[in-house]
Design a protein around this motif. Structure first.
Motif, PDB file in Angstrom:
ATOM      1  N   THR A 199       0.869  -1.262   0.137  1.00  0.00           N
ATOM      2  CA  THR A 199      -0.115   0.035   0.180  1.00  0.00           C
ATOM      3  C   THR A 199       0.888   1.081   0.154  1.00  0.00           C
ATOM      4  O   THR A 199       1.940   1.485   0.994  1.00  0.00           O
ATOM      5  CB  THR A 199      -0.931   0.055   1.071  1.00  0.00           C
ATOM      6  OG1 THR A 199      -1.577  -1.161   1.335  1.00  0.00           O
ATOM      7  CG2 THR A 199      -1.665   1.151   1.052  1.00  0.00           C
ATOM      8  N   ARG A 247      -5.505   2.933   3.102  1.00  0.00           N
ATOM      9  CA  ARG A 247      -5.517   1.555   3.619  1.00  0.00           C
ATOM     10  C   ARG A 247      -6.227   0.757   2.733  1.00  0.00           C
ATOM     11  O   ARG A 247      -7.342   0.754   2.336  1.00  0.00           O
ATOM     12  CB  ARG A 247      -6.111   1.467   5.023  1.00  0.00           C
ATOM     13  CG  ARG A 247      -5.454   2.324   6.098  1.00  0.00           C
ATOM     14  CD  ARG A 247      -6.402   2.660   7.329  1.00  0.00           C
ATOM     15  NE  ARG A 247      -6.271   1.440   8.035  1.00  0.00           N
ATOM     16  CZ  ARG A 247      -5.288   1.333   8.857  1.00  0.00           C
ATOM     17  NH1 ARG A 247      -4.463   1.959   9.126  1.00  0.00           N
ATOM     18  NH2 ARG A 247      -5.361   0.182   9.755  1.00  0.00           N
ATOM     19  N   THR A 305      -7.550  -3.359   2.625  1.00  0.00           N
ATOM     20  CA  THR A 305      -7.967  -4.893   3.523  1.00  0.00           C
ATOM     21  C   THR A 305      -7.876  -5.941   2.700  1.00  0.00           C
ATOM     22  O   THR A 305      -8.337  -5.813   1.529  1.00  0.00           O
ATOM     23  CB  THR A 305      -9.437  -4.668   4.184  1.00  0.00           C
ATOM     24  OG1 THR A 305      -9.633  -3.798   5.179  1.00  0.00           O
ATOM     25  CG2 THR A 305      -9.693  -6.015   4.915  1.00  0.00           C
ATOM     26  N   GLU A 306      -7.230  -7.222   3.128  1.00  0.00           N
ATOM     27  CA  GLU A 306      -7.051  -8.291   2.140  1.00  0.00           C
ATOM     28  C   GLU A 306      -7.862  -9.385   2.994  1.00  0.00           C
ATOM     29  O   GLU A 306      -7.493  -9.477   4.246  1.00  0.00           O
ATOM     30  CB  GLU A 306      -5.698  -8.974   2.004  1.00  0.00           C
ATOM     31  CG  GLU A 306      -5.648 -10.230   1.282  1.00  0.00           C
ATOM     32  CD  GLU A 306      -4.381 -10.688   1.082  1.00  0.00           C
ATOM     33  OE1 GLU A 306      -4.049 -11.377  -0.027  1.00  0.00           O
ATOM     34  OE2 GLU A 306      -3.725 -10.806   2.243  1.00  0.00           O
ATOM     35  N   ARG A 307      -8.689 -10.116   2.511  1.00  0.00           N
ATOM     36  CA  ARG A 307      -9.553 -11.120   2.874  1.00  0.00           C
ATOM     37  C   ARG A 307      -9.012 -12.295   2.114  1.00  0.00           C
ATOM     38  O   ARG A 307      -8.714 -12.502   0.945  1.00  0.00           O
ATOM     39  CB  ARG A 307     -10.902 -10.949   2.852  1.00  0.00           C
ATOM     40  CG  ARG A 307     -11.506  -9.831   3.888  1.00  0.00           C
ATOM     41  CD  ARG A 307     -13.076  -9.796   3.744  1.00  0.00           C
ATOM     42  NE  ARG A 307     -13.326  -8.785   4.474  1.00  0.00           N
ATOM     43  CZ  ARG A 307     -14.296  -7.731   3.978  1.00  0.00           C
ATOM     44  NH1 ARG A 307     -14.854  -7.854   2.710  1.00  0.00           N
ATOM     45  NH2 ARG A 307     -14.577  -6.748   4.671  1.00  0.00           N
ATOM     46  N   SER A 322      -8.012 -12.081   7.523  1.00  0.00           N
ATOM     47  CA  SER A 322      -8.179 -10.816   7.167  1.00  0.00           C
ATOM     48  C   SER A 322      -7.100 -10.003   7.729  1.00  0.00           C
ATOM     49  O   SER A 322      -6.483 -10.063   8.883  1.00  0.00           O
ATOM     50  CB  SER A 322      -9.381 -10.338   7.681  1.00  0.00           C
ATOM     51  OG  SER A 322      -9.813  -9.021   7.154  1.00  0.00           O
ATOM     52  N   ARG A 323      -6.580  -9.158   7.002  1.00  0.00           N
ATOM     53  CA  ARG A 323      -5.240  -8.238   7.520  1.00  0.00           C
ATOM     54  C   ARG A 323      -5.651  -6.735   6.596  1.00  0.00           C
ATOM     55  O   ARG A 323      -6.247  -6.663   5.700  1.00  0.00           O
ATOM     56  CB  ARG A 323      -4.098  -8.778   7.255  1.00  0.00           C
ATOM     57  CG  ARG A 323      -3.630  -8.521   5.536  1.00  0.00           C
ATOM     58  CD  ARG A 323      -2.332  -9.158   5.390  1.00  0.00           C
ATOM     59  NE  ARG A 323      -2.441 -10.648   5.440  1.00  0.00           N
ATOM     60  CZ  ARG A 323      -1.339 -11.460   5.808  1.00  0.00           C
ATOM     61  NH1 ARG A 323      -0.611 -11.158   6.124  1.00  0.00           N
ATOM     62  NH2 ARG A 323      -1.774 -12.715   5.960  1.00  0.00           N
ATOM     63  N   THR A 324      -5.190  -5.797   7.319  1.00  0.00           N
ATOM     64  CA  THR A 324      -5.412  -4.196   6.842  1.00  0.00           C
ATOM     65  C   THR A 324      -3.976  -3.953   6.867  1.00  0.00           C
ATOM     66  O   THR A 324      -3.183  -4.057   7.621  1.00  0.00           O
ATOM     67  CB  THR A 324      -6.261  -3.454   7.896  1.00  0.00           C
ATOM     68  OG1 THR A 324      -7.622  -3.874   7.787  1.00  0.00           O
ATOM     69  CG2 THR A 324      -6.126  -2.090   7.200  1.00  0.00           C
ATOM     70  N   ASN A 378     -10.743  -1.394  -0.424  1.00  0.00           N
ATOM     71  CA  ASN A 378     -10.491  -0.076  -0.030  1.00  0.00           C
ATOM     72  C   ASN A 378     -11.793   0.266   0.954  1.00  0.00           C
ATOM     73  O   ASN A 378     -12.943   0.623   0.311  1.00  0.00           O
ATOM     74  CB  ASN A 378     -10.432   0.991  -0.910  1.00  0.00           C
ATOM     75  CG  ASN A 378     -10.115   2.394  -0.399  1.00  0.00           C
ATOM     76  OD1 ASN A 378     -10.206   2.266   0.879  1.00  0.00           O
ATOM     77  ND2 ASN A 378      -9.894   3.346  -1.022  1.00  0.00           N
ATOM     78  N   ASP A 379     -12.032  -0.100   2.225  1.00  0.00           N
ATOM     79  CA  ASP A 379     -13.154   0.054   2.986  1.00  0.00           C
ATOM     80  C   ASP A 379     -13.430   1.292   3.461  1.00  0.00           C
ATOM     81  O   ASP A 379     -14.466   1.608   3.970  1.00  0.00           O
ATOM     82  CB  ASP A 379     -12.994  -0.751   4.340  1.00  0.00           C
ATOM     83  CG  ASP A 379     -13.034  -2.146   4.139  1.00  0.00           C
ATOM     84  OD1 ASP A 379     -13.657  -2.584   3.162  1.00  0.00           O
ATOM     85  OD2 ASP A 379     -12.264  -3.009   4.662  1.00  0.00           O
TER      86      ASP A 379
END
Length: 183
Positions: free
Chosen positions: A89, A93, A95-97, A120-122, A141-142
């Motif tokens: 990144t 931020r 997030t990967e699921r 899950s990780r951010t 991208n949350d």
């Protein structure tokens, strides 16, 4: 995991992986270095509604991309077949699921996933991760208001991407994309 109905998508028969290509760690190092270069990151035009991307020269014959993510956008569930990969990144931020299980590469349309395989990780700006072949994930991208930018690298260059949908614990193979579909 239980499978049902053979896949109607054509089977992928991997070609031999070229010897001497970059490792996942080397791809991650490239992605992190590139993501920290403000001139490269600033070269990406951002669109408020859709993802944007620029093809980059990756190390050792790898495929690399600089990608812009408007608020609320994502990739959907997918994998990168036989390619190793990494992403970092550069701004915002992501997030990967992901799934902590290797799926069969062919012969199924639908799989019921066992409990406990979801991860899950951010990753904030400056963060990154590498992954191996057949890694199934989605990247999002949350943020409701902030654009994100990232750098992705794959080796060998992507032969295909398999796209999935998910309904609770059931993962469905939806379609297969080839390089001509995204280049």
């Amino acid at each position: 995991m239980s499978a049902s109905a053979p896949a109607s998508a054509p089977a992928y028969i991997p070609e031999s992986v070229p010897a001497g290509g970059p490792t996942a760690t080397e791809l991650l190092d490239f992605a992190l270095r590139t993501a920290s270069d403000p001139e490269i990151v600033a070269s990406l035009p951002l669109d408020p509604e859709g993802r944007t991307w620029i093809r980059l020269d990756g190390p050792g014959g790898s495929e690399a991309w600089l990608i812009g993510w408007p608020p609320g956008t994502g990739t959907g569930w997918h994998d990168h077949a036989e390619s190793l990969g990494a992403f970092a990144t550069a701004r915002g931020r992501l997030t990967e699921r992901s799934l902590a299980v290797r799926l069969p590469s062919e012969g199924w349309r639908s799989l019921e996933l066992a409990p406990g395989v979801d991860r899950s990780r951010t990753l904030a700006a400056g963060g990154g991760r590498a992954f191996g072949r057949h890694h199934v994930h989605e990247v999002l991208n949350d943020s409701p208001e902030e654009h994100a930018v990232s750098v992705h690298a794959y080796y060998p260059p992507l032969p295909l991407i398999r796209r999935y949908s998910r309904s609770g614990p059931v993962l469905h193979l939806e379609h297969v994309e080839r390089p001509a579909d995204w280049q």
